[in-house]
Structures are given as structure tokens and as C-alpha cells.
Motif scaffolding. Structure first.
Motif, short mmCIF file in Angstrom:
data_model
loop_
_atom_site.label_atom_id
_atom_site.label_comp_id
_atom_site.label_asym_id
_atom_site.label_seq_id
_atom_site.Cartn_x
_atom_site.Cartn_y
_atom_site.Cartn_z
N ARG A 11 40.38 44.55 50.41
CA ARG A 11 40.77 43.74 51.58
C ARG A 11 40.43 44.46 52.88
O ARG A 11 39.91 43.86 53.82
CB ARG A 11 42.27 43.44 51.54
CG ARG A 11 42.65 42.33 50.64
CD ARG A 11 44.11 41.91 50.88
NE ARG A 11 44.41 40.78 50.06
CZ ARG A 11 45.10 40.83 48.92
NH1 ARG A 11 45.57 41.99 48.50
NH2 ARG A 11 45.32 39.75 48.22
N LEU A 12 40.77 45.74 52.94
CA LEU A 12 40.45 46.52 54.13
C LEU A 12 38.95 46.69 54.27
O LEU A 12 38.41 46.65 55.38
CB LEU A 12 41.14 47.89 54.07
CG LEU A 12 42.67 47.87 54.10
CD1 LEU A 12 43.21 49.30 53.98
CD2 LEU A 12 43.19 47.19 55.33
N GLY A 13 38.26 46.86 53.15
CA GLY A 13 36.81 46.98 53.19
C GLY A 13 36.15 45.74 53.77
O GLY A 13 35.22 45.83 54.57
N ASN A 31 40.77 47.90 43.13
CA ASN A 31 39.77 48.96 43.28
C ASN A 31 39.18 49.34 41.93
O ASN A 31 37.97 49.47 41.79
CB ASN A 31 40.38 50.21 43.92
CG ASN A 31 40.54 50.10 45.41
OD1 ASN A 31 40.42 49.03 45.97
ND2 ASN A 31 40.81 51.21 46.04
N ILE A 32 40.04 49.55 40.96
CA ILE A 32 39.58 49.96 39.62
C ILE A 32 38.71 48.87 39.01
O ILE A 32 37.64 49.14 38.48
CB ILE A 32 40.79 50.29 38.72
CG1 ILE A 32 41.54 51.50 39.27
CG2 ILE A 32 40.33 50.54 37.28
CD1 ILE A 32 42.87 51.77 38.60
N ARG A 63 31.48 50.42 47.42
CA ARG A 63 31.02 51.69 48.00
C ARG A 63 31.97 52.24 49.06
O ARG A 63 31.75 53.34 49.56
CB ARG A 63 29.63 51.51 48.59
CG ARG A 63 28.59 51.19 47.50
CD ARG A 63 27.22 50.94 48.06
NE ARG A 63 26.71 52.17 48.67
CZ ARG A 63 25.68 52.20 49.49
NH1 ARG A 63 25.05 51.08 49.80
NH2 ARG A 63 25.25 53.34 50.00
N LEU A 64 33.00 51.49 49.41
CA LEU A 64 33.93 51.93 50.45
C LEU A 64 35.19 52.53 49.83
O LEU A 64 35.71 52.00 48.84
CB LEU A 64 34.28 50.76 51.37
CG LEU A 64 33.11 50.19 52.18
CD1 LEU A 64 33.56 48.96 52.96
CD2 LEU A 64 32.54 51.24 53.11
N ALA A 77 42.52 52.08 59.36
CA ALA A 77 43.00 53.45 59.16
C ALA A 77 44.52 53.50 59.18
O ALA A 77 45.14 54.17 58.35
CB ALA A 77 42.43 54.38 60.23
N ALA A 78 45.13 52.76 60.11
CA ALA A 78 46.59 52.72 60.18
C ALA A 78 47.19 52.04 58.96
O ALA A 78 48.27 52.40 58.50
CB ALA A 78 47.04 52.01 61.45
N MET A 79 46.47 51.07 58.41
CA MET A 79 46.97 50.33 57.25
C MET A 79 46.69 51.03 55.92
O MET A 79 47.25 50.65 54.89
CB MET A 79 46.35 48.92 57.23
CG MET A 79 46.80 48.06 58.38
SD MET A 79 45.94 46.47 58.45
CE MET A 79 46.58 45.69 56.97
N SER A 80 45.85 52.04 55.93
CA SER A 80 45.45 52.71 54.70
C SER A 80 46.52 53.63 54.12
O SER A 80 46.53 53.89 52.93
CB SER A 80 44.18 53.53 54.92
OG SER A 80 43.09 52.69 55.12
#
Length: 195
Positions: free
Chosen positions: A72-74, A5-6, A66-67, A94-97
Motif C-alpha cells: 500500500r505504501l509502495g 509482502n510475503i 522491489r520496494l 516514512a512516518a507510516m512505516s
């Protein structure tokens, strides 16, 4: 926050010397970890050779930046929208977040009962994937407000973590709406389709 992410955010901001940036952090990550983050983003199709674009990002990478989730989830979310299955994919992501909504216990009888119900659900669905189960459990959560405590007891779910996943689903949906992957009234349309 994951290093991927960073790294992706640095690319989006136009920071070109990633190693220097990471080296100036109070607790800098190892060089190998930075290389793994870049390779992961390349494998996802978010980054390309820097000579191809100014920031090294692909169009997918710009969307992922932007997400508010791991890239990976994005990517799963974006593909879910493109394949016209955003609802189930939103529930899965959502469950994996966050922390898994599945509870554990030392009580072997309770644990066995939960596992039996979870396996039964998968058999009824005709799937072996936990991800499909998450989609169905979130569907039940959203449409049976009165029965939520019963759902938690039956499948061994944490009420608080399911509620957090429910709110995360809405947050991800809002983000996809803002990026143009979903209509702004997607949640309303989803509710109307279920009635």
C-alpha cells in the motif's frame, strides 16, 4: 512482515503454489489470511489472473515487489513520483512505516498542549489530514536541525521515532532511485530547491 509482502515476494520468485508454501511454514497463517492477502494485492492492482502472466503479477506488482515497504505504501510512493510530489509522499510513507512519532502522556496539560499545537498546524495548512501534517513536520525536521528538540516539545514528537522516520525516508528514496522512479540525486536536488 505483512502477509501481503510475503505473498508478493513469492510471486516475484515464481512460487506458484502459495498455499503449499505457507502450509510448510513453522507457524502457517490461516487459509483465510492468505486469501485476504491475495485479495488485497488484487485490489491494489499488483496481481491479476494467473492466466494473464506467468507469475500473476502486474507491472505495478513487479515494481511494488522491489520496494522495502508494505505494498500500500509502495503504491503511494509510485503514484507520488508519477504525480510529481515525491517529497511529501516520501515523508508521509516514512512516518507510516514505523511506530507513530506522536507521543502520549498521562499528563493532561501536556497532552492538551500538544493536541492544540497539532490542530493549529492543521488549520494553518488548511487541511484536516494527518498525512499533510506528517509531510510538513518532516519538512521542518529536515530543515531545522538545531530546532529539532523544540519541534518535538511543541508537537509532542518522539525524537528517536522522528529520526527513524527520517532515515526511513532516505531508505525509501534510495529504493525509488534504484527502481528508476527518482533520479539518484533526488535528495540533493530537494535540498538545493529549498535554499
Amino acid at each position: 512482515v505483512s502477509l501481503e509482502n510475503i505473498y508478493l515476494q513469492l510471486c516475484a520468485m515464481g512460487v506458484s503454489d502459495h498455499h503449499r508454501f505457507f502450509g510448510q511454514m513453522p507457524d502457517p497463517p490461516e487459509t483465510f489470511a492468505v486469501k485476504v492477502a491475495r485479495q488485497t494485492l488484487e485490489d491494489l492492482g499488483a496481481l491479476e489472473d494467473a492466466s494473464m502472466s506467468l507469475d500473476g503479477m502486474t507491472p505495478l506488482g513487479r515494481h511494488l515487489a522491489r520496494l522495502p515497504c508494505h505494498p500500500r505504501l509502495g503504491k503511494m510512493l509510485i503514484l507520488g513520483c508519477m504525480l510529481n510530489v515525491p517529497g511529501p509522499v516520501l515523508s508521509i510513507c516514512a512516518a507510516m512505516s514505523g511506530r507513530s512519532p506522536l507521543m502520549t502522556t498521562q499528563d493532561t496539560n501536556k497532552r492538551s498542549a500538544w493536541q492544540t499545537e497539532r490542530h493549529k498546524l492543521l488549520r494553518e495548512l488548511g487541511h484536516r489530514s494527518d498525512h499533510c501534517a506528517w509531510a510538513v513536520l518532516m519538512y521542518l525536521w529536515m530543515h531545522q536541525e538545531v530546532a529539532r528538540p523544540i519541534l518535538c516539545r511543541k508537537y509532542g514528537l518522539s525524537y528517536e521515532r522522528m529520526q527513524a522516520a527520517f532515515f526511513e525516508r532516505r531508505h525509501l528514496c534510495d529504493s525509488l532511485s534504484q527502481t528508476g522512479f527518482l533520479p539518484r540525486d533526488f535528495l540533493q536536488q530537494e535540498r538545493e530547491l529549498e535554499q
